[in-house]
Design a protein around this motif. Structure first.
Motif, PDB file in Angstrom:
ATOM      1  N   ALA A  32      55.801-118.771  32.340  1.00 31.23           N
ATOM      2  CA  ALA A  32      56.013-118.905  30.899  1.00 31.23           C
ATOM      3  C   ALA A  32      55.025-117.982  30.196  1.00 31.23           C
ATOM      4  O   ALA A  32      53.816-118.136  30.329  1.00 31.23           O
ATOM      5  CB  ALA A  32      55.806-120.346  30.460  1.00 31.23           C
ATOM      6  N   ILE A  33      55.554-117.033  29.472  1.00 31.98           N
ATOM      7  CA  ILE A  33      54.724-116.061  28.763  1.00 31.98           C
ATOM      8  C   ILE A  33      54.577-116.552  27.338  1.00 31.98           C
ATOM      9  O   ILE A  33      55.550-116.616  26.580  1.00 31.98           O
ATOM     10  CB  ILE A  33      55.343-114.663  28.813  1.00 31.98           C
ATOM     11  CG1 ILE A  33      55.501-114.257  30.276  1.00 31.98           C
ATOM     12  CG2 ILE A  33      54.495-113.662  28.052  1.00 31.98           C
ATOM     13  CD1 ILE A  33      56.489-113.188  30.509  1.00 31.98           C
ATOM     14  N   THR A  34      53.359-116.937  26.990  1.00 31.49           N
ATOM     15  CA  THR A  34      53.100-117.548  25.697  1.00 31.49           C
ATOM     16  C   THR A  34      52.939-116.506  24.590  1.00 31.49           C
ATOM     17  O   THR A  34      52.843-115.314  24.854  1.00 31.49           O
ATOM     18  CB  THR A  34      51.842-118.430  25.760  1.00 31.49           C
ATOM     19  OG1 THR A  34      50.734-117.610  26.140  1.00 31.49           O
ATOM     20  CG2 THR A  34      52.021-119.553  26.766  1.00 31.49           C
ATOM     21  N   LYS A  35      52.905-117.005  23.388  1.00 40.07           N
ATOM     22  CA  LYS A  35      52.785-116.184  22.169  1.00 40.07           C
ATOM     23  C   LYS A  35      53.967-115.235  22.038  1.00 40.07           C
ATOM     24  O   LYS A  35      53.836-114.109  21.566  1.00 40.07           O
ATOM     25  CB  LYS A  35      51.461-115.433  22.137  1.00 40.07           C
ATOM     26  CG  LYS A  35      50.252-116.355  22.137  1.00 40.07           C
ATOM     27  CD  LYS A  35      48.968-115.574  22.015  1.00 40.07           C
ATOM     28  CE  LYS A  35      47.790-116.528  22.034  1.00 40.07           C
ATOM     29  NZ  LYS A  35      46.518-115.817  21.914  1.00 40.07           N
ATOM     30  N   GLY A  36      55.136-115.697  22.472  1.00 39.27           N
ATOM     31  CA  GLY A  36      56.347-114.884  22.392  1.00 39.27           C
ATOM     32  C   GLY A  36      56.732-114.503  20.983  1.00 39.27           C
ATOM     33  O   GLY A  36      57.455-113.529  20.762  1.00 39.27           O
ATOM     34  N   ASP A  37      56.239-115.249  20.005  1.00 40.41           N
ATOM     35  CA  ASP A  37      56.536-114.930  18.609  1.00 40.41           C
ATOM     36  C   ASP A  37      55.833-113.661  18.140  1.00 40.41           C
ATOM     37  O   ASP A  37      56.204-113.087  17.123  1.00 40.41           O
ATOM     38  CB  ASP A  37      56.150-116.098  17.693  1.00 40.41           C
ATOM     39  CG  ASP A  37      54.682-116.478  17.807  1.00 40.41           C
ATOM     40  OD1 ASP A  37      54.191-116.601  18.942  1.00 40.41           O
ATOM     41  OD2 ASP A  37      54.030-116.647  16.759  1.00 40.41           O
ATOM     42  N   LEU A  38      54.839-113.211  18.901  1.00 41.67           N
ATOM     43  CA  LEU A  38      54.113-111.991  18.534  1.00 41.67           C
ATOM     44  C   LEU A  38      54.821-110.715  18.969  1.00 41.67           C
ATOM     45  O   LEU A  38      54.434-109.627  18.562  1.00 41.67           O
ATOM     46  CB  LEU A  38      52.705-112.014  19.134  1.00 41.67           C
ATOM     47  CG  LEU A  38      51.791-113.151  18.700  1.00 41.67           C
ATOM     48  CD1 LEU A  38      50.452-113.052  19.416  1.00 41.67           C
ATOM     49  CD2 LEU A  38      51.610-113.160  17.199  1.00 41.67           C
ATOM     50  N   ALA A  39      55.839-110.855  19.820  1.00 42.77           N
ATOM     51  CA  ALA A  39      56.530-109.674  20.358  1.00 42.77           C
ATOM     52  C   ALA A  39      57.969-109.627  19.859  1.00 42.77           C
ATOM     53  O   ALA A  39      58.676-110.632  19.897  1.00 42.77           O
ATOM     54  CB  ALA A  39      56.517-109.716  21.876  1.00 42.77           C
TER      55      ALA A  39
END
Length: 83
Positions: A32-39
């Motif tokens: 799970a790759i977090t902070k997906g909202d930043l990309a």
């Protein structure tokens, strides 16, 4: 998502698992790759080239509530397939 190298971070996690209990390395994995909202989508496509081979992954964001249902569904599937 904001890491300089996802593959390097993944190797750090694997090393920590091995030090804790080497048997954990034999378990199914989901990254799970977090902070997906930043990309944005273009950045996610670039990051995909850096993903480890043969490991299922998804982008999530707890702040933006993105990908959490998919994460829960995939974890549920992995748990049920292991039984």
């Amino acid at each position: 998502c904001d890491s300089d190298s996802i593959s390097k971070e993944y190797q750090v996690l694997l090393n920590e698992l091995e030090m804790y209990n080497p048997e954990l390395l034999d378990k199914p994995r989901l990254l799970a790759i977090t902070k997906g909202d930043l990309a944005d989508e273009e950045m996610k496509e670039l990051l995909q080239t850096e993903m480890p081979d043969n490991i299922e992954y998804l982008f999530i964001s707890s702040v933006a509530q993105q990908g959490l249902d998919q994460l829960k569904d995939k974890l549920w599937q992995k748990i049920n397939n292991a039984i």
